[in-house]
Design a protein around this motif. Structure first.
Motif, PDB file in Angstrom:
ATOM      1  N   HIS A 107     -18.878  55.658  39.947  1.00  0.00           N
ATOM      2  CA  HIS A 107     -20.069  54.862  39.648  1.00  0.00           C
ATOM      3  C   HIS A 107     -21.263  55.673  39.173  1.00  0.00           C
ATOM      4  CE1 HIS A 107     -17.982  51.368  40.965  1.00  0.00           C
ATOM      5  NE2 HIS A 107     -19.066  50.632  41.006  1.00  0.00           N
ATOM      6  N   ARG A 187     -24.254  51.084  43.543  1.00  0.00           N
ATOM      7  CA  ARG A 187     -23.243  50.882  44.576  1.00  0.00           C
ATOM      8  C   ARG A 187     -23.267  49.413  45.012  1.00  0.00           C
ATOM      9  NH1 ARG A 187     -27.268  53.713  48.231  1.00  0.00           N
ATOM     10  NH2 ARG A 187     -27.915  52.081  49.686  1.00  0.00           N
ATOM     11  N   PHE A 188     -22.165  48.760  45.216  1.00  0.00           N
ATOM     12  CA  PHE A 188     -20.758  49.122  45.082  1.00  0.00           C
ATOM     13  C   PHE A 188     -20.128  48.104  44.113  1.00  0.00           C
ATOM     14  CE2 PHE A 188     -21.931  50.479  49.347  1.00  0.00           C
ATOM     15  CZ  PHE A 188     -21.307  51.706  49.504  1.00  0.00           C
TER      16      PHE A 188
END
Length: 231
Positions: A107, A187-188
């Protein structure tokens, strides 16, 4: 463990990662004290957390005029769209390429082109599935405009997803970024939208898997001799 195998399994972590991995590990230890099967589940989630925050080096292509993917993931949408007004890119539609990051993708976000950060704008919003088209308008987002030396502008928008609850942008207006340079993280599970200059055709297709900093989304002008670097 050989050097190659070690580098394949053990990845560097983004600075946001260690505290989350520590929390998951502590919970797993407590679960082992309650019931072993729960502890093993926690251990598996700890490993997942470690890999979620992985921050591997990438080999960035250096041909002139390349636009690289800002995220690992799958191209979920390609088509004309009006950029968010806060980016200052005008009211005319541009080609938008959306890259969806699942909870199993890296990410860390990277700059699609080299240029100066001329605009950063955060907008609160909903947390719809990032795969939906309307997520570009309705979800929480953080937009960034990059202006290249020749005046070409490209918009990059970090969009929160169904389970994403924090967008992290680590640069400020006025920063000068290299193509493929790290600039943030979500996130996420989330999505990155890239608004290409008008008249630029994408070089990817819906469903294609992208690697941040490496996969070429589009080409601006003619290519120079190929070179590459690791960042």
């Amino acid at each position: 463990m050989s050097v190659d195998l070690k580098s394949t399994v053990i990845k560097p972590l983004h600075r946001e990662g260690p505290r989350f991995v520590a929390i998951f590990a502590a919970v797993s230890l407590a679960l082992f004290l309650v019931w072993d099967p729960l502890g093993w589940i926690g251990l598996g989630l700890t490993v997942w957390c470690y890999y979620f925050f992985r921050d591997p080096n990438r080999v960035v292509p250096q041909d002139e005029g390349l636009v690289v993917s800002p995220a690992d993931g799958v191209v979920s949408l390609i088509g004309p769209a009006i950029p968010p007004s806060e980016l200052g890119l005008g009211p005319e539609p541009r080609t938008r390429v959306s890259v969806f990051m699942s909870v199993f993708d890296c990410h860390v976000n990277r700059a699609p082109v080299e240029g100066t950060v001329t605009q950063i704008a955060y907008r609160p919003g909903k947390f719809l599935s990032a795969e939906l088209d309307k997520a570009s308008e309705e979800n929480e987002r953080n937009g960034m405009t990059l202006t290249m030396d020749d005046g070409t502008t490209i918009g990059v928008v970090q969009i929160a997803g169904l389970v994403a609850r924090r967008i992290l942008c680590e640069v400020q207006e006025g920063a000068i970024l290299e193509r493929g340079e790290r600039f943030g993280l979500i996130r996420f599970g989330s999505r990155l939208d890239v608004y290409l200059p008008r008249g630029t055709a994408p070089r990817v297709s819906v469903g294609q898997t992208c690697t941040s900093g490496e996969t070429v989304l589009a080409v601006l002008g003619e290519n120079a001799p190929a070179t590459a670097r690791t960042v």
